[in-house]
Motif scaffolding. Structure first.
Motif, PDB file in Angstrom:
ATOM      1  N   THR A   1       0.852  -1.184   0.000  1.00 44.32           N
ATOM      2  CA  THR A   1       0.000   0.000   0.000  1.00 44.32           C
ATOM      3  C   THR A   1       0.887   1.232   0.000  1.00 44.32           C
ATOM      4  N   GLU A   2       0.546   2.180  -0.839  1.00 50.22           N
ATOM      5  CA  GLU A   2       1.262   3.460  -0.917  1.00 50.22           C
ATOM      6  C   GLU A   2       0.243   4.579  -0.791  1.00 50.22           C
ATOM      7  N   THR A   3       0.727   5.773  -0.491  1.00 51.07           N
ATOM      8  CA  THR A   3      -0.129   6.941  -0.355  1.00 51.07           C
ATOM      9  C   THR A   3       0.445   8.083  -1.181  1.00 51.07           C
ATOM     10  N   LEU A   4      -0.425   8.782  -1.887  1.00 48.44           N
ATOM     11  CA  LEU A   4      -0.050  10.007  -2.597  1.00 48.44           C
ATOM     12  C   LEU A   4      -0.992  11.110  -2.139  1.00 48.44           C
ATOM     13  N   ALA A   5      -0.450  12.284  -1.893  1.00 47.41           N
ATOM     14  CA  ALA A   5      -1.254  13.416  -1.450  1.00 47.41           C
ATOM     15  C   ALA A   5      -1.668  14.285  -2.634  1.00 47.41           C
ATOM     16  N   LEU A   6      -2.939  14.685  -2.622  1.00 43.42           N
ATOM     17  CA  LEU A   6      -3.420  15.633  -3.613  1.00 43.42           C
ATOM     18  C   LEU A   6      -2.753  16.978  -3.337  1.00 43.42           C
ATOM     19  N   ARG A   7      -2.439  17.689  -4.406  1.00 45.97           N
ATOM     20  CA  ARG A   7      -1.849  19.024  -4.286  1.00 45.97           C
ATOM     21  C   ARG A   7      -2.905  20.026  -4.702  1.00 45.97           C
ATOM     22  N   ASP A   8      -3.247  20.921  -3.814  1.00 47.76           N
ATOM     23  CA  ASP A   8      -4.300  21.904  -4.083  1.00 47.76           C
ATOM     24  C   ASP A   8      -5.572  21.220  -4.563  1.00 47.76           C
ATOM     25  N   GLY A   9      -5.885  20.069  -3.960  1.00 46.12           N
ATOM     26  CA  GLY A   9      -7.128  19.369  -4.260  1.00 46.12           C
ATOM     27  C   GLY A   9      -7.121  18.552  -5.535  1.00 46.12           C
ATOM     28  N   ALA A  10      -5.949  18.365  -6.154  1.00 46.83           N
ATOM     29  CA  ALA A  10      -5.900  17.621  -7.421  1.00 46.83           C
ATOM     30  C   ALA A  10      -4.616  16.786  -7.486  1.00 46.83           C
ATOM     31  N   LEU A  11      -4.667  15.796  -8.341  1.00 46.74           N
ATOM     32  CA  LEU A  11      -3.500  14.943  -8.575  1.00 46.74           C
ATOM     33  C   LEU A  11      -3.564  14.445 -10.015  1.00 46.74           C
ATOM     34  N   ARG A  12      -2.438  14.525 -10.703  1.00 51.62           N
ATOM     35  CA  ARG A  12      -2.352  14.059 -12.089  1.00 51.62           C
ATOM     36  C   ARG A  12      -1.396  12.874 -12.146  1.00 51.62           C
ATOM     37  N   LEU A  13      -1.925  11.726 -12.592  1.00 53.18           N
ATOM     38  CA  LEU A  13      -1.122  10.513 -12.703  1.00 53.18           C
ATOM     39  C   LEU A  13      -1.033  10.083 -14.155  1.00 53.18           C
ATOM     40  N   ALA A  14       0.170   9.777 -14.612  1.00 48.41           N
ATOM     41  CA  ALA A  14       0.336   9.116 -15.905  1.00 48.41           C
ATOM     42  C   ALA A  14       0.308   7.622 -15.612  1.00 48.41           C
ATOM     43  N   VAL A  15      -0.322   6.859 -16.488  1.00 48.29           N
ATOM     44  CA  VAL A  15      -0.446   5.418 -16.281  1.00 48.29           C
ATOM     45  C   VAL A  15       0.074   4.720 -17.533  1.00 48.29           C
ATOM     46  N   VAL A  16       1.070   3.843 -17.331  1.00 47.80           N
ATOM     47  CA  VAL A  16       1.675   3.117 -18.446  1.00 47.80           C
ATOM     48  C   VAL A  16       1.645   1.626 -18.134  1.00 47.80           C
ATOM     49  N   ALA A  17       1.842   0.822 -19.158  1.00 49.29           N
ATOM     50  CA  ALA A  17       1.920  -0.625 -18.977  1.00 49.29           C
ATOM     51  C   ALA A  17       2.604  -1.244 -20.184  1.00 49.29           C
ATOM     52  N   ASP A  18       3.015  -2.477 -19.997  1.00 49.94           N
ATOM     53  CA  ASP A  18       3.491  -3.314 -21.092  1.00 49.94           C
ATOM     54  C   ASP A  18       4.573  -2.649 -21.930  1.00 49.94           C
ATOM     55  N   THR A  19       5.611  -2.160 -21.251  1.00 50.30           N
ATOM     56  CA  THR A  19       6.741  -1.573 -21.970  1.00 50.30           C
ATOM     57  C   THR A  19       7.617  -2.638 -22.610  1.00 50.30           C
ATOM     58  N   HIS A  20       7.660  -3.831 -22.040  1.00 49.29           N
ATOM     59  CA  HIS A  20       8.445  -4.944 -22.588  1.00 49.29           C
ATOM     60  C   HIS A  20       9.866  -4.517 -22.944  1.00 49.29           C
ATOM     61  N   SER A  21      10.485  -3.728 -22.055  1.00 51.49           N
ATOM     62  CA  SER A  21      11.867  -3.232 -22.184  1.00 51.49           C
ATOM     63  C   SER A  21      12.044  -2.141 -23.231  1.00 51.49           C
ATOM     64  N   HIS A  22      11.026  -1.853 -24.045  1.00 49.97           N
ATOM     65  CA  HIS A  22      11.204  -0.921 -25.168  1.00 49.97           C
ATOM     66  C   HIS A  22      10.049   0.075 -25.264  1.00 49.97           C
ATOM     67  N   PRO A  23       9.986   1.052 -24.336  1.00 51.58           N
ATOM     68  CA  PRO A  23       8.925   2.049 -24.469  1.00 51.58           C
ATOM     69  C   PRO A  23       9.096   2.841 -25.767  1.00 51.58           C
ATOM     70  N   HIS A  24       7.981   3.303 -26.309  1.00 52.55           N
ATOM     71  CA  HIS A  24       8.010   4.113 -27.535  1.00 52.55           C
ATOM     72  C   HIS A  24       8.976   5.283 -27.333  1.00 52.55           C
ATOM     73  N   PRO A  25       9.758   5.645 -28.357  1.00 54.85           N
ATOM     74  CA  PRO A  25      10.761   6.711 -28.210  1.00 54.85           C
ATOM     75  C   PRO A  25      10.197   8.059 -27.765  1.00 54.85           C
ATOM     76  N   ALA A  26       8.939   8.358 -28.054  1.00 53.14           N
ATOM     77  CA  ALA A  26       8.352   9.653 -27.679  1.00 53.14           C
ATOM     78  C   ALA A  26       7.785   9.658 -26.266  1.00 53.14           C
ATOM     79  N   THR A  27       7.815   8.527 -25.593  1.00 49.15           N
ATOM     80  CA  THR A  27       7.157   8.414 -24.298  1.00 49.15           C
ATOM     81  C   THR A  27       7.637   9.450 -23.284  1.00 49.15           C
ATOM     82  N   ALA A  28       8.938   9.546 -23.059  1.00 47.08           N
ATOM     83  CA  ALA A  28       9.461  10.458 -22.031  1.00 47.08           C
ATOM     84  C   ALA A  28       9.058  11.900 -22.321  1.00 47.08           C
ATOM     85  N   ARG A  29       9.166  12.324 -23.563  1.00 45.05           N
ATOM     86  CA  ARG A  29       8.802  13.696 -23.935  1.00 45.05           C
ATOM     87  C   ARG A  29       7.313  13.944 -23.699  1.00 45.05           C
TER      88      ARG A  29
END
Length: 187
Positions: free
Chosen positions: A7-35
């Motif tokens: 179990t982990e906890t994340l705190a909302l900042r100013d009442g909001a939280l933005r999460l990016a959600v990724v999966a199935d990178t299989h060692s090779h994320p798309h080259p544009a992913t980080a940008r």
């Protein structure tokens, strides 16, 4: 083998939280992913398994803190993530939202029965899962379901996408195309 859960906890900042959600990178994320992730400035990144080489997590951590789980291709080592994650999103001392992240969560558009039972037992409002590479937003028996799709090598004719989860007064889920940078919608 028995699943491991944390179990982990994340705190909302100013009442909001933005999460990016990724999966199935299989060692090779798309080259544009980080940008593309950096452009969206997430507070954290969730990885729903099938990481492949653990250096992928280091690359993602250059954008934002990463919370990851192990997928079916990932090895079991002391340094590898757990199988399941319960994520509490809090405002002050109060939990405002709970996410259960598992790798294999759905059978078609429905939650697998054991995952639904676990989500109900953990009082999770949303299940985040990967595995299928199919981007999906839905609800099953009162529990939200979010599959971000895959940012790894293309599988069949599926898009290469990741998800955005924005928690505030409401919960908004969307997908972003790694190929165009635009919001992705099903055809």
């Amino acid at each position: 083998m028995k699943s491991t859960r944390r179990t982990e906890t994340l705190a909302l900042r100013d009442g909001a939280l933005r999460l990016a959600v990724v999966a199935d990178t299989h060692s090779h994320p798309h080259p544009a992913t980080a940008r593309l992730l950096a452009e969206r400035a997430p507070d954290a990144i969730l990885h729903a398994g099938d990481i492949g080489e653990l250096t992928v997590l280091d690359q993602l951590a250059e954008v934002a803190p990463v919370l990851a789980i192990r997928g079916n291709i990932d090895v079991t080592t002391r340094d590898a993530p757990t199988d399941e994650l319960v994520l509490d999103l809090v405002a002050g001392e109060r939990r405002v939202f709970r996410i259960l992240m598992v790798h294999i969560g759905v059978a078609g558009p429905r939650l697998r029965s054991e995952v639904l039972r676990l989500a109900q037992r953990e009082q999770a409002q949303l299940v985040v899962c990967g595995h299928s590479h199919v981007p999906f937003i839905g609800t099953d028996r009162g529990v939200g379901v979010f599959n971000p799709g895959s940012i790894g090598p293309r599988r069949f004719a599926l898009p290469i996408v990741f998800g955005m989860l924005e928690i505030g007064a409401t919960v908004r889920m969307s997908h972003v195309s790694c190929e165009t940078g635009a919001t992705w919608l099903p055809p």
